[in-house]
Design an enzyme around this catalytic site. Structure first.
Site, PDB file in Angstrom:
ATOM      1  N   HIS A 107     -12.320   2.806   8.250  1.00 57.85           N
ATOM      2  CA  HIS A 107     -11.475   2.049   9.176  1.00 57.85           C
ATOM      3  C   HIS A 107     -12.175   1.889  10.526  1.00 57.85           C
ATOM      4  O   HIS A 107     -11.875   0.958  11.277  1.00 57.85           O
ATOM      5  CB  HIS A 107     -10.135   2.770   9.393  1.00 57.85           C
ATOM      6  CG  HIS A 107      -9.228   2.742   8.200  1.00 57.85           C
ATOM      7  ND1 HIS A 107      -9.342   3.629   7.160  1.00 57.85           N
ATOM      8  CD2 HIS A 107      -8.213   1.906   7.884  1.00 57.85           C
ATOM      9  CE1 HIS A 107      -8.412   3.359   6.258  1.00 57.85           C
ATOM     10  NE2 HIS A 107      -7.713   2.316   6.669  1.00 57.85           N
ATOM     11  N   ASP A 151     -11.176  -4.234   0.198  1.00 58.13           N
ATOM     12  CA  ASP A 151     -10.396  -3.390   1.095  1.00 58.13           C
ATOM     13  C   ASP A 151     -10.070  -4.233   2.323  1.00 58.13           C
ATOM     14  O   ASP A 151     -10.589  -5.351   2.484  1.00 58.13           O
ATOM     15  CB  ASP A 151     -11.191  -2.142   1.470  1.00 58.13           C
ATOM     16  CG  ASP A 151     -10.301  -0.976   1.901  1.00 58.13           C
ATOM     17  OD1 ASP A 151      -9.117  -1.215   2.218  1.00 58.13           O
ATOM     18  OD2 ASP A 151     -10.782   0.170   1.912  1.00 58.13           O
ATOM     19  N   ASP A 180       0.862  -1.180   0.000  1.00 53.65           N
ATOM     20  CA  ASP A 180       0.000   0.000   0.000  1.00 53.65           C
ATOM     21  C   ASP A 180       0.896   1.227   0.000  1.00 53.65           C
ATOM     22  O   ASP A 180       1.237   1.756   1.048  1.00 53.65           O
ATOM     23  CB  ASP A 180      -0.894  -0.035   1.236  1.00 53.65           C
ATOM     24  CG  ASP A 180      -2.079   0.922   1.123  1.00 53.65           C
ATOM     25  OD1 ASP A 180      -2.274   1.476   0.029  1.00 53.65           O
ATOM     26  OD2 ASP A 180      -2.791   1.099   2.123  1.00 53.65           O
TER      27      ASP A 180
END
Length: 963
Positions: free
Chosen positions: A214, A288, A103
């Protein structure tokens, strides 16, 4: 299919197809035919691997690979060296090559120490040259490839239309769907050129969320038409451009999925019906992170993973329970809630991707030179271009930028924000005098700003990561408006442009520059932009209320002031230039000088600016780039000569004039007919020098005579020679009497002489009716921004920034510190035509660059090009005189080492007794400055001169030219 009004898309080309399609099919088929169900399931996982954790973690990853056949890793925090070692280890124990993910949106630095950090996407969004963004993708692809990374989870395709978005913001290219799309495509093409797969995220669009997935499940409550026109726009375009993979986001979008608790990443309506069928995407589909609250709150880890596969995802990113997921998938196969055909569909895509990435010919990561390969000078060059092209001028009401007419400016710098602005300030000071003004309260601040006509306000916020707060404090907003109400303000924002949404009114702020980030490079380049070293070209990637719309940006122009860069930016080798450090060590070790400054520029760009050693042998204060040295004879070409050129242009001191023409008092002397041209060429038969001071000393004791000197200043004794030493005012007449009466040299020919410059000082002061020091400052230094160049430095600078020149035991009997070293110049009060000037290397370079630019600098023409050419000509070469008019020129006699012997015949410069040297070469475009106090501790210290160290460094610079 769910029924909604998206336009049907034709099936797109498969981005996973390799060039050698037939070989790819054979390889994939052979592996598929040999795989067990467990091995196939293992290919669905991409688990987290760290290179900064302990053996327990390594053992866990090993077990995941060997026992559960996990086929993919995403490396997180650590170091590149350890990651490379672990990469090789994990690959060696895997039956099939592992796909390694990462990432790294702005570079490997996003996760790894000691790796390269490029600008954030918001910064890149301000660039209007997409080829630079493509280059960024290429460089990141090269870095990933070098470290064994096969897929990088970038670019961010989110259109950030919500300024309050807590998780995207700076990670987005901006609010324009077209700009986001163009930048993403350019980046993707660049990175995938090196077979590092790009990953478009976060599908179907995370740019207009008000919460962070998140921590929770963000809501996007938009209708289908809105989603189709904005959020999905970049995806449709980038699919056509061949992006290899997509990341599905954890979002709640009622218009796409009616179940409010089901994240879009787990929705078949979104992943299969919309992404694959409606939009026709054939690449890898990866969730994700499944450790994020947006997904993990939905159900158990294993049930979430199964739901993700059932929804149409191919790979599970960061699954939280691999063993349980394996079991639940196998159970699903038994119960037929998941078919083997469905499993094979994703596994085949993963294997195709691995072949596309080159994993059919896997090779371990080479450990040697890894750090160097991930931190290249090529990356520095690109980084500079990215930042330079992003800087955005959005207001310039009084055309303040770029700064011009520096002689009229009195500039203060005020820092706002809680991060450091030191690099900005340091670079600003390279251009002119900048005063730092601060105070504990607004009233005091306004009082202290009273003398200034311009105030640069730098707003500096943390550059650690893109999620850091970029907002003004309430107090800062008040101070900004109050300063702007009374002063002309240049606001430079080293933070997200969204920070300006807090500013209620821009009416009183005349100039605004958006620099986007508070990196060292952004600070340095933004300062250079303000002074016109290069033009502003950036455009806002987001709107600032109704005041400044997305895509807006004013352009400026270059003023041909010096730029500060790295060697390779001007085709110089930084490796070769390191030899200067070796020579510097010799100079210091052999005590040729206690310290010195070296500066070199090419084509108007300073690529070397470095100080070495200390002020004295006591080693109490290191030399800094801002410290000033006694320039000695460089005074001739940096003070007298530009004024003589000006006077020649104005026909006040023609070259053809004789000495008696410019100084009538020299009629009927033996020098009356000597011409200006002859004096400047050192062909006028003048004596080299006269030790005037000796005539003022007792012939027996050698002490200074009370007849001429006093320890106190008075009307009679008002010429300061040194500290507590004043010469009789009338003695100046005696100096000129000596010059008039001294015999001429009998032999015609070249002889370097200071005497002519005593006379030029008189002539210039008579013609312009001003003292030489004020005249040259007003005509040249002030407007050039040469604020570190001056006569009489103690009147301008603190003693601590002035380098001492000698422990004088023969005349002034003290440490010469801030007073001119040259005895004759000292007897004229420190202002002379041949000596007396002090400066740092940076300001010397400004004058030399002005000469190199044929009299033009900082947007102003100081001298005509033909004047420069006229003075940079040898008029007595046939008489073996190498000198031009005032300028020294390369040697004619090979035994004379005036230069390195490596510069062109067009080049020119001068050297100084105290250990100074400067040279400019129109052919190579190089300006070189060397300043030292080699006369310390005394002038018998001639090691620097005997060793030709100044010209040896010049040789290194010349040898460093790449082309």
């Amino acid at each position: 299919m769910i029924g909604f009004a998206f336009k049907a898309q034709s099936q797109r080309v498969d981005p996973l197809l390799a060039n050698d399609l037939e070989a790819q099919e054979i390889w994939v088929d052979s592996i598929m035919n040999s795989m067990s169900i467990d091995e196939k399931i293992g290919q669905l996982f991409m688990i987290q691997a760290y290179s900064n954790l302990d053996q327990k973690h390594e053992d866990f990853i090993t077990e995941m690979i060997t026992k559960y056949h996990v086929g993919n890793l995403i490396f997180m925090q650590g170091t590149p060296q350890k990651q490379a070692v672990l990469n090789n280890k994990y690959q060696s124990i895997s039956k099939l090559p592992l796909m390694v993910g990462f990432d790294g949106e702005w570079g490997l630095d996003m996760r790894l120490e000691d790796t390269y950090r490029f600008p954030w996407n918001m910064t890149l969004g301000a660039i209007r040259n997409d080829s630079l963004v493509k280059k960024f993708g290429e460089h990141l692809g090269q870095h990933c490839k070098r470290l064994g990374i096969h897929i990088n989870f970038a670019p961010v395709l989110d259109v950030n239309v919500n300024p309050e978005n807590p998780i995207i913001g700076n990670r987005s290219f901006g609010e324009s769907k077209e700009n986001v799309t163009q930048k993403a495509i350019a980046f993707t093409q660049g990175m995938q050129k090196y077979k590092v797969m790009a990953n478009g995220k976060h599908f179907p669009g995370h740019g207009d969320t008000a919460s962070d997935s998140h921590h929770t499940l963000p809501l996007l409550d938009f209708d289908k038409a809105r989603l189709d026109s904005i959020e999905l726009y970049p995806y449709k375009k980038i699919f056509d451009a061949g992006i290899g993979s997509v990341m599905t986001a954890h979002l709640n979008i009622p218009s796409l999925e009616s179940n409010p608790s089901l994240p879009t990443s787990l929705s078949k309506n979104v992943v299969t019906n919309l992404l694959q069928q409606e939009l026709g995407f054939n690449g890898l589909i990866i969730t994700d992170g499944l450790n994020m609250k947006g997904a993990s709150d939905y159900s158990t880890s294993a049930e979430i993973d199964l739901a993700a596969i059932q929804a149409g995802n191919d790979m599970l990113l960061i699954p939280q329970d691999v063993p349980a997921t394996v079991n639940i998938i196998k159970q699903g196969l038994l119960l037929n809630t998941l078919t083997e055909e469905r499993l094979n569909f994703s596994v085949r895509k993963i294997l195709k991707a691995k072949y596309w990435m080159g994993l059919n010919n896997y090779k371990p990561v080479v450990l040697e030179n890894l750090h160097e390969d991930l931190n290249r000078v090529e990356d520095d060059l690109l980084h500079r271009e990215l930042v330079k092209n992003s800087l955005t001028l959005i207001k310039n009401e009084k055309q303040s930028i770029p700064f011009s007419n520096l002689e009229k400016q009195k500039i203060a710098y005020v820092k706002l924000g809680d991060a450091n602005g030191g690099d900005f300030l340091k670079m600003l000071k390279n251009y002119t005098k900048i005063d730092v003004v601060n105070a504990n309260n607004l009233s005091d601040l306004k009082d202290r700003l009273e003398p200034y006509n311009k105030v640069i306000i730098g707003f500096h916020k943390s550059n650690n990561h893109p999620w850091k707060s970029y907002k003004f404090k309430s107090k800062e907003l008040v101070w900004l408006q109050e300063i702007a109400r009374e002063k002309e303000v240049i606001l430079d924002v080293f933070a997200s442009p969204y920070s300006m949404l807090q500013i209620k009114s821009f009416t009183n702020i005349e100039t605004i520059v958006v620099s986007y980030q508070n990196s060292k490079l952004a600070q340095e380049l933004s300062a250079q932009l303000l002074f016109g070293a290069f033009a502003a070209n950036g455009k806002l990637p987001v709107s600032i209320k109704e005041d400044f719309k997305e895509g807006f940006g004013l352009q400026t122009y270059s003023l041909s002031r010096m730029e500060y860069t790295i060697p390779e930016a001007v085709n110089m080798s930084s490796v070769k230039l390191k030899e200067i450090d070796s020579l510097a060590s010799v100079i210091l070790e052999e005590k040729m000088a206690p310290g010195f400054q070296v500066l070199a520029a090419r084509n108007g760009k300073v690529f070397l600016q470095k100080s070495y050693g200390y002020h004295t042998d006591k080693k109490e204060r290191e030399v800094r780039n801002s410290d000033v040295y006694d320039l000695a004879s460089l005074t001739k070409i940096l003070a007298s000569l530009p004024l003589i050129m000006k006077a020649e242009e104005e026909e006040k001191i023609p070259l053809s004039a004789s000495l008696q023409d410019i100084l009538p008092s020299f009629r009927n002397t033996n020098k009356a007919e000597v011409s200006v041209k002859e004096i400047l060429s050192h062909f006028g038969r003048l004596k080299s020098w006269i030790p005037f001071y000796k005539a003022t000393q007792d012939s027996i004791t050698g002490l200074n005579s009370d007849q001429f000197y006093s320890r106190r200043k008075s009307k009679t004794y008002d010429v300061k020679v040194a500290e507590n030493l004043y010469l009789k005012h009338s003695y100046k007449d005696s100096i000129y009497k000596y010059i008039k009466e001294v015999e001429q040299r009998e032999r015609e020919g070249y002889k370097y002489s200071d005497l002519g410059y005593y006379l030029f000082k008189e002539a210039l002061e008579e013609k312009y009716e001003k003292p030489l020091n004020k005249l040259v400052d007003e005509e040249f230094y002030a407007s050039l921004g040469a604020d570190r160049m001056t006569y009489l430095p103690l009147k301008k600078f603190h003693k601590s920034v002035i380098i001492p020149s000698e422990k004088d035991d023969y005349y002034r009997n003290q440490l010469i510190h801030g007073n001119v070293h040259d005895m004759g110049a000292a007897m004229l009060g420190g202002v002379a035509g041949h000596a007396g000037l002090f400066s740092n290397a940076n300001d010397v370079a400004k004058i030399m660059q002005m000469y190199l630019q044929k009299g033009f600098y900082g947007g102003r023409r100081y001298l005509k090009p033909e004047t420069i050419d006229k003075f940079n000509t040898r008029y007595y070469e046939d008489k073996k005189v190498r000198r031009g008019l005032g300028f020294d020129k390369p040697q004619l006699n090979p035994k004379v080492e005036a230069t390195c012997g490596c510069v062109s015949n067009e080049s020119f410069g001068h050297s100084g007794f105290t250990g100074t040297y400067t040279w400019a070469d129109p052919q190579s475009g190089i300006v070189y400055v060397f300043l030292s106090n080699r006369t310390y501790p005394n002038m018998s210290n001639r090691g620097l001169v005997r060793s030709n160290m100044r010209t040896k460094i010049q040789q290194v610079i010349q040898d460093a030219i790449i082309n």
